[in-house]
Design a protein around this motif. Structure first.
Motif, short mmCIF file in Angstrom:
data_model
loop_
_atom_site.label_atom_id
_atom_site.label_comp_id
_atom_site.label_asym_id
_atom_site.label_seq_id
_atom_site.Cartn_x
_atom_site.Cartn_y
_atom_site.Cartn_z
N THR A 56 13.34 -44.07 -63.77
CA THR A 56 12.56 -43.97 -65.01
C THR A 56 13.28 -43.09 -66.04
OG1 THR A 56 11.29 -42.16 -63.97
CG2 THR A 56 10.35 -44.38 -63.88
N ILE A 57 13.29 -41.80 -65.81
CA ILE A 57 13.93 -40.88 -66.76
C ILE A 57 15.42 -41.16 -66.86
CG2 ILE A 57 14.40 -38.46 -67.27
CD1 ILE A 57 11.83 -37.76 -65.78
N GLY A 58 16.03 -41.54 -65.74
CA GLY A 58 17.46 -41.82 -65.71
C GLY A 58 17.82 -43.22 -66.16
N VAL A 59 16.88 -43.96 -66.71
CA VAL A 59 17.12 -45.31 -67.26
C VAL A 59 17.77 -46.21 -66.22
CG1 VAL A 59 17.99 -46.64 -69.21
CG2 VAL A 59 17.49 -44.19 -69.50
N LEU A 60 16.95 -46.62 -65.23
CA LEU A 60 17.39 -47.53 -64.17
C LEU A 60 18.56 -46.96 -63.35
CD1 LEU A 60 17.15 -50.97 -66.00
CD2 LEU A 60 15.45 -49.85 -64.54
N GLY A 61 18.67 -45.64 -63.32
CA GLY A 61 19.70 -45.01 -62.50
C GLY A 61 21.03 -44.82 -63.19
N LEU A 62 21.12 -45.11 -64.47
CA LEU A 62 22.38 -44.91 -65.19
C LEU A 62 22.74 -43.43 -65.32
CD1 LEU A 62 22.04 -47.60 -68.01
CD2 LEU A 62 23.58 -47.66 -66.03
N TRP A 63 21.74 -42.56 -65.20
CA TRP A 63 21.96 -41.13 -65.16
C TRP A 63 21.28 -40.57 -63.92
CZ3 TRP A 63 21.92 -43.69 -69.75
CH2 TRP A 63 22.91 -43.35 -70.67
N ASP A 64 21.60 -39.35 -63.58
CA ASP A 64 21.10 -38.73 -62.35
C ASP A 64 20.40 -37.41 -62.66
OD1 ASP A 64 20.59 -37.98 -59.75
OD2 ASP A 64 22.68 -37.53 -59.24
N PRO A 65 19.28 -37.46 -63.39
CA PRO A 65 18.57 -36.21 -63.69
C PRO A 65 17.98 -35.54 -62.45
CG PRO A 65 17.25 -38.11 -64.36
CD PRO A 65 18.60 -38.63 -63.99
N ALA A 66 17.76 -36.30 -61.38
CA ALA A 66 17.20 -35.71 -60.16
C ALA A 66 18.10 -34.62 -59.60
CB ALA A 66 16.96 -36.80 -59.12
N SER A 67 19.41 -34.85 -59.65
CA SER A 67 20.34 -33.83 -59.15
C SER A 67 20.27 -32.57 -60.00
CB SER A 67 21.77 -34.37 -59.16
OG SER A 67 21.93 -35.37 -58.16
N GLU A 68 19.99 -32.72 -61.29
CA GLU A 68 19.92 -31.56 -62.18
C GLU A 68 18.75 -30.65 -61.85
OE1 GLU A 68 22.27 -30.89 -64.37
OE2 GLU A 68 23.34 -32.71 -63.75
N ILE A 69 17.72 -31.19 -61.20
CA ILE A 69 16.57 -30.35 -60.84
C ILE A 69 16.58 -30.01 -59.35
CG2 ILE A 69 15.17 -31.23 -62.73
CD1 ILE A 69 13.68 -32.99 -60.74
N GLY A 70 17.72 -30.21 -58.70
CA GLY A 70 17.88 -29.77 -57.31
C GLY A 70 17.59 -30.79 -56.24
N LEU A 71 17.34 -32.04 -56.63
CA LEU A 71 17.12 -33.10 -55.64
C LEU A 71 18.45 -33.80 -55.37
CD1 LEU A 71 13.78 -34.58 -57.05
CD2 LEU A 71 14.05 -33.08 -55.07
N GLU A 72 19.21 -33.24 -54.44
CA GLU A 72 20.56 -33.73 -54.20
C GLU A 72 20.54 -35.04 -53.43
OE1 GLU A 72 23.23 -32.50 -55.48
OE2 GLU A 72 22.20 -30.78 -56.39
N ARG A 73 21.48 -35.91 -53.77
CA ARG A 73 21.57 -37.19 -53.08
C ARG A 73 22.18 -37.04 -51.70
NH1 ARG A 73 25.98 -40.46 -56.65
NH2 ARG A 73 24.57 -39.68 -58.25
N HIS A 74 21.82 -37.94 -50.82
CA HIS A 74 22.45 -38.02 -49.51
C HIS A 74 22.49 -39.49 -49.12
CE1 HIS A 74 18.10 -37.82 -48.56
NE2 HIS A 74 18.40 -38.62 -47.54
N ARG A 75 23.26 -39.79 -48.12
CA ARG A 75 23.40 -41.18 -47.68
C ARG A 75 22.86 -41.32 -46.26
NH1 ARG A 75 29.51 -43.00 -48.93
NH2 ARG A 75 29.84 -41.60 -47.17
N GLU A 76 22.15 -42.39 -46.03
CA GLU A 76 21.71 -42.76 -44.69
C GLU A 76 21.89 -44.26 -44.53
OE1 GLU A 76 20.95 -40.78 -42.33
OE2 GLU A 76 20.59 -38.91 -43.41
N ASP A 77 22.17 -44.69 -43.32
CA ASP A 77 22.27 -46.11 -43.03
C ASP A 77 21.75 -46.35 -41.62
OD1 ASP A 77 24.59 -45.95 -41.08
OD2 ASP A 77 25.61 -45.20 -42.86
N PHE A 78 21.56 -47.61 -41.26
CA PHE A 78 20.94 -47.91 -39.97
C PHE A 78 21.88 -47.61 -38.80
CE2 PHE A 78 19.02 -50.62 -36.66
CZ PHE A 78 17.72 -50.11 -36.72
N GLY A 79 23.18 -47.59 -39.06
CA GLY A 79 24.09 -47.14 -38.01
C GLY A 79 23.80 -45.70 -37.62
N GLN A 80 23.54 -44.83 -38.62
CA GLN A 80 23.16 -43.46 -38.34
C GLN A 80 21.80 -43.41 -37.63
OE1 GLN A 80 24.61 -42.59 -42.69
NE2 GLN A 80 23.76 -40.72 -41.86
#
Length: 255
Positions: free
Chosen positions: A108-132
């Motif tokens: 929403t705020i990041g316009v379909l994910g073109l920006w990453d405002p979530a990281s700016e407020i401390g919500l850091e990205r991580h990766r998960e997959d079904f192999g893990q």
């Protein structure tokens, strides 16, 4: 139905997975098919050298860094539902909440994910997959395998790759109400993602290829990086890269 990514895209994804995650412990993975794997490694290396690398160089020339960053954020956001599903399947409620919040904010705020405002407020990205997820459930990895185009993997991660494709909403959603257009859009996303990843990883890949035995270096970092991802980074840093001299630490990279 979503098809597999083009060969160049899969190769870049494999390179990104192996070259971007902090290493964990020194345990090396079993490699009973080393003869076959070395042939596939040489094939993939040639594909990168003669196809993906030149294409990525051209892409870098015509695409400014700002635009490449937007592409990276957009593609990372598209993986949110798959990451969320695997967070839930692993019983990681806090990480699932972070993923859910990140996807909502960035879409929403990041316009379909073109920006990453979530990281700016401390919500850091991580990766998960079904192999893990399978690893968390106690499923053994099986032997190390280098697949043509797809790159280094294991039977467990191959199965996980297929399940992730099946649970990804983009596999099933109709983007343009036309199968040919949908295929073209998905192929385009895969190719652009591959080129974007290859540009970001240029220095890391060159470092890997400069190793005295790059095949062994790649096998070791694949094994250790997967262990780090499975344990969510809770590893003994002092044990990283044992018996692997002169191997520079790679910077983090998220798709």
């Amino acid at each position: 139905m979503k098809t597999a990514l083009p060969g160049a895209a899969l190769l870049a994804v494999a390179l990104a997975a192996c070259a971007s995650t902090p290493a964990a412990g020194s345990t090396d993975i079993a490699d009973p098919y080393e003869g076959f794997n070395r042939k596939m490694y040489a094939f993939n290396n040639g594909l990168d050298k003669y196809a993906l690398d030149p294409a990525a160089t051209a892409y870098k020339t015509v695409t400014p860094e700002f635009a490449r960053d937007r592409v990276g954020d957009f593609l990372s956001n598209l993986r949110g539902p798959v990451v969320f599903a695997n967070d839930v399947l692993q019983g990681e409620a806090k990480r699932a909440g972070t993923t859910f919040a990140r996807f909502g904010i960035n879409t929403t705020i990041g316009v379909l994910g073109l920006w990453d405002p979530a990281s700016e407020i401390g919500l850091e990205r991580h990766r998960e997959d079904f192999g893990q997820t399978l690893a968390v459930w106690g499923v053994e990895s099986g032997p190390y395998i280098v697949m043509p185009v797809l790159g280094p993997t294991t039977p467990r991660d191959l199965l996980g790759f297929g399940v992730d494709r099946a649970i990804d909403p983009l596999t099933w959603v109709q983007l343009d109400n036309d199968s040919d257009s949908d295929l073209a859009i998905r192929a385009g996303l895969g190719i652009v993602g591959a080129l974007n990843a290859r540009v970001r990883l240029e220095d890391q890949i060159n470092t890997l290829n400069a190793q005295p035995e790059p095949y062994i270096a790649l096998r070791r970092i694949y094994s250790s990086s997967r262990q780090a991802e499975i344990l969510n980074g809770k590893v003994d840093d002092e044990a990283a890269y044992d018996d692997l001299p002169d191997f520079d630490e790679f910077e983090d990279y998220e798709e």
